[in-house]
Structures are given as C-alpha cells and as structure tokens.
Design a protein around this motif. Structure first.
Motif, PDB file in Angstrom:
ATOM      1  N   GLN A 177     -18.813  19.080 -39.794  1.00 46.17           N
ATOM      2  CA  GLN A 177     -19.601  19.915 -38.887  1.00 46.17           C
ATOM      3  C   GLN A 177     -19.368  19.499 -37.442  1.00 46.17           C
ATOM      4  O   GLN A 177     -19.187  20.317 -36.552  1.00 46.17           O
ATOM      5  CB  GLN A 177     -21.104  19.794 -39.197  1.00 46.17           C
ATOM      6  CG  GLN A 177     -21.539  20.459 -40.466  1.00 46.17           C
ATOM      7  CD  GLN A 177     -21.516  19.510 -41.632  1.00 46.17           C
ATOM      8  OE1 GLN A 177     -20.533  18.811 -41.871  1.00 46.17           O
ATOM      9  NE2 GLN A 177     -22.586  19.474 -42.397  1.00 46.17           N
ATOM     10  N   SER A 223     -16.169  20.553 -36.075  1.00 41.34           N
ATOM     11  CA  SER A 223     -16.254  21.990 -35.869  1.00 41.34           C
ATOM     12  C   SER A 223     -16.970  22.330 -34.560  1.00 41.34           C
ATOM     13  O   SER A 223     -16.521  23.186 -33.791  1.00 41.34           O
ATOM     14  CB  SER A 223     -16.985  22.598 -37.062  1.00 41.34           C
ATOM     15  OG  SER A 223     -16.972  23.968 -36.988  1.00 41.34           O
ATOM     16  N   SER A 254     -15.787  28.640 -34.966  1.00 41.26           N
ATOM     17  CA  SER A 254     -16.199  27.264 -35.242  1.00 41.26           C
ATOM     18  C   SER A 254     -17.708  27.178 -35.435  1.00 41.26           C
ATOM     19  O   SER A 254     -18.191  26.435 -36.293  1.00 41.26           O
ATOM     20  CB  SER A 254     -15.803  26.336 -34.094  1.00 41.26           C
ATOM     21  OG  SER A 254     -14.424  26.278 -33.971  1.00 41.26           O
ATOM     22  N   ALA A 287     -18.426  28.380 -38.836  1.00 40.03           N
ATOM     23  CA  ALA A 287     -17.985  27.384 -39.811  1.00 40.03           C
ATOM     24  C   ALA A 287     -19.014  26.262 -39.905  1.00 40.03           C
ATOM     25  O   ALA A 287     -19.343  25.778 -40.985  1.00 40.03           O
ATOM     26  CB  ALA A 287     -16.623  26.818 -39.411  1.00 40.03           C
ATOM     27  N   TRP A 288     -19.562  25.881 -38.748  1.00 35.60           N
ATOM     28  CA  TRP A 288     -20.592  24.845 -38.703  1.00 35.60           C
ATOM     29  C   TRP A 288     -21.823  25.302 -39.499  1.00 35.60           C
ATOM     30  O   TRP A 288     -22.344  24.580 -40.356  1.00 35.60           O
ATOM     31  CB  TRP A 288     -20.922  24.556 -37.241  1.00 35.60           C
ATOM     32  CG  TRP A 288     -22.151  23.763 -36.980  1.00 35.60           C
ATOM     33  CD1 TRP A 288     -22.622  22.716 -37.737  1.00 35.60           C
ATOM     34  CD2 TRP A 288     -23.068  23.922 -35.900  1.00 35.60           C
ATOM     35  NE1 TRP A 288     -23.772  22.215 -37.173  1.00 35.60           N
ATOM     36  CE2 TRP A 288     -24.069  22.928 -36.057  1.00 35.60           C
ATOM     37  CE3 TRP A 288     -23.133  24.785 -34.814  1.00 35.60           C
ATOM     38  CZ2 TRP A 288     -25.131  22.802 -35.164  1.00 35.60           C
ATOM     39  CZ3 TRP A 288     -24.180  24.650 -33.923  1.00 35.60           C
ATOM     40  CH2 TRP A 288     -25.168  23.671 -34.104  1.00 35.60           C
ATOM     41  N   ILE A 325     -11.429  25.227 -40.253  1.00 37.77           N
ATOM     42  CA  ILE A 325     -11.635  24.369 -39.082  1.00 37.77           C
ATOM     43  C   ILE A 325     -10.297  23.898 -38.547  1.00 37.77           C
ATOM     44  O   ILE A 325     -10.058  23.888 -37.337  1.00 37.77           O
ATOM     45  CB  ILE A 325     -12.535  23.171 -39.438  1.00 37.77           C
ATOM     46  CG1 ILE A 325     -13.927  23.672 -39.788  1.00 37.77           C
ATOM     47  CG2 ILE A 325     -12.613  22.204 -38.272  1.00 37.77           C
ATOM     48  CD1 ILE A 325     -14.847  22.597 -40.271  1.00 37.77           C
ATOM     49  N   ASN A 381      -8.902  24.740 -35.002  1.00 38.29           N
ATOM     50  CA  ASN A 381      -8.500  23.627 -34.151  1.00 38.29           C
ATOM     51  C   ASN A 381      -7.178  23.948 -33.461  1.00 38.29           C
ATOM     52  O   ASN A 381      -7.023  23.733 -32.259  1.00 38.29           O
ATOM     53  CB  ASN A 381      -8.381  22.375 -35.016  1.00 38.29           C
ATOM     54  CG  ASN A 381      -8.022  21.145 -34.220  1.00 38.29           C
ATOM     55  OD1 ASN A 381      -8.367  21.043 -33.055  1.00 38.29           O
ATOM     56  ND2 ASN A 381      -7.311  20.226 -34.833  1.00 38.29           N
TER      57      ASN A 381
END
Lengths: 468, 104
Positions: free
Chosen positions: A89, A92, A142, A145-146, A220, A224
C-alpha cells in the motif's frame, strides 16, 4: 568556477548514482548499498537544481525549501511508521504522489503557455499533455490500487457492464482530444487542457477497476513505470536530462519487473489488465465440491505429527502476514529444529501481496535465508517431505490451477503440496482465498484442516509441542 | 514525414539518450532474483521521485506574486519529495532485514 558547470556536474553524478544504485539493487548482497547510492544521487541532484542558474523567475527559495522540508519529513515518517505487511500500500501511495506531481507540473506549465507567459513549441505541448495523461493514470490508478489492497473497495464494486469497451472508448476520446489540443496549439485554451486532465484521471480509475485484488502487485509495478515515464515527460518540458534519465530508467525497469511478475503467474500482461481474476465467472469452480467434507485435525495430533516427522515444509501466505504470525512461526521452526526436524519454507513467487514480500516478512522474523525455497526447489523437495503446514495461503496451493481449465487461475504455477505425505492447512474458516475461488485441496485425502486465527493457532501449537 | 525527419535530426542526441537509457534500464533489471522484486520496485519507485526536480524548477521560475503557480508548485514539491524520501527510507527498512540475518 562557473556555477552552471558545477550544477551540471551534479546532475551527471546524480544520473550515475541512479544507474549504479539500480545495478547494485538487483543483487542481494549489495542491495542496501545500491539504495543508499541512488538516494545520494537524488540528494546531489536536488542540491544542484537549487543552485542552478535560471534565466527567469524570482527563485522563491522559501517556498522551495519549505516544500522540501515538509515532503522530506512526512515521507520519512510514513516510511518509518508503516508496518511491513502494509508495504505494498505504501509503495502504491508514494507512487501515486509522484504521478500527481507530474500532473501539477504539466498543468501549471500549460497555464503559463495559454495565458501567454511563456511560449511552447508543438513538441513541448505534446510532452506536457503526455505528462498529464501518464501522470494522471499513475495518480488515480495508484490510489485505487491502495484502496483495493486495504480492501476498502470490493473487487467488483465499480465495474460497469462491458467495462473493457467503456475503457477503450474513453481512451479513444482522450487520445483524440489530445491530438485536437495539440493541433489547435494556443487556441485550444486552458479549459480543454483541464478537461483532458480530468478525463485522464478518470481513466486511471477505470483502468484499474476491473483488475482483481490479487493482481494488484502487477498493477502497482506497471503504474510505477508509468510514474517514471511521467517524470521523464516533465523532464522534457524543462529540457532537464537528469529527470529524463531517472524517469526513463524507472519506466524501463518497471516494465521489465511487471513482465517478470506476470511470468511468475504464467499469465500475459494483457490477460491481467482485462481482469482475468475477480470476474463474476470466478465462482465457476466444481459444483461437486459442496458435497465433500474437509477433515479437521486436533491441535495435539498436529503437534505430535510435526514433532516426530523428519521434514516439514511451511507454506506461508498473506494470512500469516496479516496475523503478524512470522515470529511465532519462527518459534515453531526452532522447536522442531531442536528435535532434528528439517524445516523449510516454500515461497511462491506471488506469496504475500508482492513478489518477494514474504521473504521480507520472514527476514523480519530472523528466518535464515537458506531455509527459503523458491517454487521449483520447493516442488522438488515436496516429494520427500513428511508434513506440509500451510499458513494463510490458498490460491498458490490450489490444484485447480493444474486440472480445472474453467478455473480463473488455471495455468498459474503452484506449489504441489499434495506430493508430501501429509498436509495441514491453518485457516480461519472455509472462506475462499483472495482470488475468490474454491480450493479442492481442502478436500484432498491427505489434507487436514486446523481452523483458527493463524497467530493464535501457531501459539497454541508452540505450547503443545513444548509439552510433548 | 518531413516533419518527422526534421524532428529526428534536431533532437538526435536526445533520442540517443532515450534509447540507450531504455536499454540500460532493461539490462540492469533483467537478472533479478524474486526475493528482491519488492525492494527493487520500491527503490525504482523512489527514483521516480525525480519529478521533484521539476517541481523545484517550477517554483523557482515562477514570479513571486504568482501565488497559484507557487501554491501548486509547493504542493508538487511536497508530493515529489514524499515519493523520493519515503521510497528510499522504506526500501532501506526492507533491505535492513535481509542484512540482519546475514550476520549469523
């Protein structure tokens, strides 16, 4: 000496620091040094940019130093405070902030352009737009995703019907709009650019929505590399080679890392992005499973079996991490070792929430490195193993991946735990795993279930073994 | 096509830099043990904090009365700096654990 010359040398040192640092980061012995070198490279470059002579602007050092101090302190505290289980997390969130920074830069520079404060070439407009687009996806993607990793948002909560078509149409609209804004040059105006940005932000969300929680590590990693590319775009706006090198390095290495992760799951990137997991069809597993009954084992029996076996293989999963049970696990390991039992750990490439995440967690509990076996070594060793203890892992030991073409994880390489003589599964309940699918392993003749919280059960096992 | 050729000729050096950096990025990473995937991702993520350089440039190039640019730029610096500092710090924490058990 000329200040400009000095600061340019500073950027060169910074770039070398990044490349050298990344190189060292890819080998276990030198990884920590590599990280330190990369961070020194960053520090040198930040000092250089503070002193670099500019041909316009009022410097505004108070704002610069204030921002650096606040960001530095907040980032450091977040990194120090975060629990190792929440690592994915954290990465992310950091990643999303980097993307957001690129969006801000792109937007502010476009504003300067549209209100006539500074001219831009066509190339620079295109670059600014790509910073908005890529950075925007990295930012909102992101964040989502978190949320998904924290399980604040359920996998299918926001999926629209025909979601992939919606995504494609949205992407087409964004691209067409980008081309239009670029063609119109200064006539397009800040309003259109702002709409372009908002659509990009929406696309970031919509892009990640259909992807199942179990695939978040891949996402992620991909995001990135996006935030790296957005940083490179921002660098191109200013003609700063250092930002370009850093951003592109991350973009390239992030892409390779993403592919490596997909390979570990035996799936293509496209398959992951379309959302192979987590779809409604996920419940398609064999209907017959309902008639089968999982057999339980008592704590005492489990303790005896473990203590008097020759070899034990522990298969840790995210459940172990969530329960913070690494240390108790190590305790059992020590107890068994003292009785001459050979204890090993089988680490599936995607155990935990990120590749290598489980290694970090076990290292935290002082489990020696040689005890951790990777997928191939573990599968070879399993044939000669007496007992397998599965702690909080599920999908990575699901035989459906081998024999049920209808299963969403079909084709994923897994640990063949049933090759061992006995299997004990520590689990909270019969609930299905992260990918949301039923696991026939629990009904296997060699499998016994031990229900309860992983840490709790392991502690009880410790006292049982001690009392033997 | 003419525009493309012109662009290529004009930015040749930059294109070289781009291509070689991409190759370098692939090459440096391609042989990594799974154990290091998470620290590596985290370290690479910290490097993407270079975007903070852009934030600093933005603020330094702004006029001292342009509070919108200054405010947004400040925000950008803060976020980029969190990305960089936090990323490096958290990577170091992860790698520290690998180190500890090495001493044994």
């Amino acid at each position: 000496m000329d200040i400009k010359f000095l600061t340019d040398i500073g950027f060169l040192i910074g770039s070398v620091g990044f490349v050298w640092g990344l190189k060292l980061l890819s080998s276990p012995d030198s990884a920590r040094k590599g990280n330190a070198i990369a961070s020194v490279g960053m520090a040198v470059a930040i000092i250089a940019i503070i002193f670099a002579p500019l041909n316009k602007g009022d410097n505004n050092y108070l704002w610069v130093v204030g921002g650096l101090a606040i960001g530095g302190i907040v980032g450091y505290l977040m990194a120090i405070k975060v629990k190792m289980t929440a690592m994915p997390q954290m990465v992310s969130i950091f990643n999303g902030l980097g993307g957001a920074c690129a969006v801000l830069i792109g937007m502010v520079e476009l504003r300067h352009f549209y209100n006539g404060a500074s001219p831009m070439t066509g190339g620079q407009i295109a670059i600014s737009l790509s910073a908005l687009f890529i950075g925007g996806i990295a930012f909102t993607g992101s964040l989502l995703a978190w949320f998904k990793l924290e399980e604040w948002i359920r996998d299918n909560a926001l999926v629209l019907p025909k979601h992939s078509i919606f995504n494609m149409v949205l992407l087409a609209i964004i691209l067409a709009m980008g081309v239009y804004v670029y063609m119109e040059n200064i006539d397009a105006g800040i309003g259109l650019a702002a709409i372009f940005m908002v659509l990009s932000l929406i696309y970031g969300v919509s892009f990640v929505v259909p992807i199942g929680g179990a695939d978040m590590p891949v996402v992620i990693s991909l995001l990135n590399s996006f935030s790296g590319l957005s940083a490179a775009s921002a660098g191109l706006i200013y003609g700063n080679n250092f930002m370009l090198v850093g951003g592109i390095l991350v973009g390239a290495s992030g892409t390779i890392l993403t592919v490596l992760m997909c390979n570990a799951m035996n799936r293509s990137l496209l398959n992951v992005l379309i959302g192979g997991f987590g779809g409604g069809g996920a419940s398609s597993a064999k209907g017959a499973a309902g008639e089968q009954i999982a057999k339980e084992v008592s704590l005492n029996d489990a303790a005896i079996q473990l203590y008097y076996s020759n070899s034990v293989m522990i298969v840790p999963g995210y459940g172990l991490a969530v329960a913070q049970a690494q240390k108790v696990c190590k305790e059992i390991d020590d107890l068994l070792e003292s009785n001459g039992v050979d204890v090993k750990y089988a680490i599936h490439p995607v155990a935990g929430r990120m590749p290598g995440h489980m290694n970090v967690l076990l290292a935290e509990a002082d489990v020696p490195y040689p005890k951790l076996l990777d997928l191939d070594d573990a599968n070879a060793a399993l044939k000669n193993t007496d007992m397998v203890v599965i702690v909080g892992a599920n999908d990575v030991v699901n035989p459906s991946a081998l024999d049920d073409p209808g299963s969403p994880i079909y084709g994923m390489p897994i640990l063949h735990v049933w090759d061992a003589k006995n299997v004990i599964v520590l689990k909270r309940s019969m609930r299905s795993g992260y990918a949301g699918i039923q696991n026939p392993l629990f009904f296997h003749e060699r499998t016994r279930m031990l229900f309860g919280d992983a840490k709790d059960t392991l502690s009880k096992l410790v006292s049982e073994i001690k009392s033997l | 096509m003419d525009g493309f050729i012109q662009f290529f000729e004009e930015y040749q050096l930059l294109i070289y830099l781009l291509v070689f950096t991409i190759i370098l990025g692939f090459e440096v990473i391609s042989k990594v043990p799974t154990v290091l995937h998470t620290p590596l991702m985290s370290g690479a993520n910290a490097i993407s904090g270079v975007v903070v350089i852009g934030g600093i440039l933005l603020v330094r190039q702004a006029e001292s009365g342009d509070f919108l640019s200054l405010g947004l730029g400040l925000f950008g610096i803060i976020m980029g700096m969190i990305n960089a500092t936090g990323g490096f710090a958290v990577t170091d924490r992860m790698l520290e654990m690998f180190k500890k058990k090495k001493k044994k």
